[in-house]
Design an enzyme around this catalytic site. Structure first.
Site, short mmCIF file in Angstrom:
data_model
loop_
_atom_site.label_atom_id
_atom_site.label_comp_id
_atom_site.label_asym_id
_atom_site.label_seq_id
_atom_site.Cartn_x
_atom_site.Cartn_y
_atom_site.Cartn_z
N HIS A 12 0.19 1.20 -13.36
CA HIS A 12 0.96 0.00 -13.72
C HIS A 12 2.31 0.58 -13.61
O HIS A 12 2.79 1.81 -14.08
CB HIS A 12 0.67 -0.44 -15.05
CG HIS A 12 1.54 -1.32 -15.51
ND1 HIS A 12 1.05 -2.79 -15.24
CD2 HIS A 12 2.64 -1.85 -16.26
CE1 HIS A 12 1.78 -3.84 -15.73
NE2 HIS A 12 2.77 -3.08 -16.41
N GLY B 135 0.77 -1.38 0.13
CA GLY B 135 -0.02 0.09 0.17
C GLY B 135 0.80 1.15 0.11
O GLY B 135 0.26 2.34 0.53
N ASN C 237 1.50 3.17 -2.48
CA ASN C 237 0.56 3.91 -3.29
C ASN C 237 -0.61 4.55 -2.73
O ASN C 237 -0.97 5.73 -2.71
CB ASN C 237 0.39 3.25 -4.76
CG ASN C 237 1.11 3.23 -5.80
OD1 ASN C 237 1.58 4.16 -6.31
ND2 ASN C 237 1.93 2.17 -5.93
#
Ligand code: GAR
Length: 197
Positions: free
Chosen positions: A110, A12, A14
């Site tokens: 991505h 986590g 991000n």
């Protein structure tokens, strides 16, 4: 206020970048209404809890088959009434029904410059292993809308990152996160929250 739901599978970082950006005001016009993880015991859940965000687990292990899991996931997503769903390291194939219901309202980060090193089988560290194997000198990250393909949806933002001699997949992964992912994912959310699209 854009209602943002974040979906995660692991550490986590991000998610943390998004939380920090809302706090700092780098993301405006958006509130984090929930975090869904498909895995128990992951650090993402602590990050959500520490930030006072409602968090829950929807694990395939708790359902008799994939169809039941997909429906359970969609029901949980719907319960948050999100305007935007952010896949922040969510390593589960999104059910088609959910893509139909949330067309142009699901985004994904991505860890490569799409269309390089993306599609089925390219996730997490594997992406960086493939980039090093190919010998590219530049890699990066991409935020894109999610459609029914794997990493095929319209691109929202990209940022390039240098590959350096001696990089290991882990070192490269960290640089791509620091220099690209943690910047463009919050920036894309802020863009969507403030552009009315
Ligand atoms: C991130 O590098 C993200 O780009 C990647 O998983 C990692 C999750 O890290 N996602 C994919 O590979 C999707 N195909 P995090 O949990 O620390 O944010």
């Amino acid at each position: 206020m854009l209602r943002v739901l974040v979906m995660v599978s692991g550490g986590g970082t991000n998610l943390q970048a998004i939380i920090d950006s809302v706090k700092s005001g780098d993301i405006t016009n958006a509130e984090l209404v929930g975090v869904i993880s498909n895995n128990y015991g992951v650090k993402s859940l602590d990050r959500a809890k520490n930030a006072g965000i409602d968090a829950c687990v929807v694990s395939p292990k708790d359902f008799p088959d994939r169809a039941a899991f997909n429906q359970g996931l969609l029901d949980k997503v719907n319960s948050y009434k999100p305007d935007l769903i952010v896949l922040a390291g969510f390593l589960v194939v999104i059910p088609e029904k959910m893509i139909d219901e949330y067309e142009n309202r699901i985004i994904n980060i991505h860890p490569s410059l799409i269309p390089s090193f993306c599609g089925t089988g390219y996730y997490g560290l594997k992406v960086h292993e493939a980039a090093l194997e190919r010998g590219v000198k530049l890699t990066g990250a991409t935020v894109h809308y999610v459609d029914k393909g794997t990493d095929t949806g319209p691109i929202i933002m990209q940022k390039a990152v240098e590959v350096r001699p001696g990089d290991t997949p882990e070192v490269l992964q960290r640089r791509v996160m620091e220099e690209a992912e943690w910047k463009i994912l919050p920036a894309a959310i802020n863009y969507i929250a403030n552009s009315g699209c």
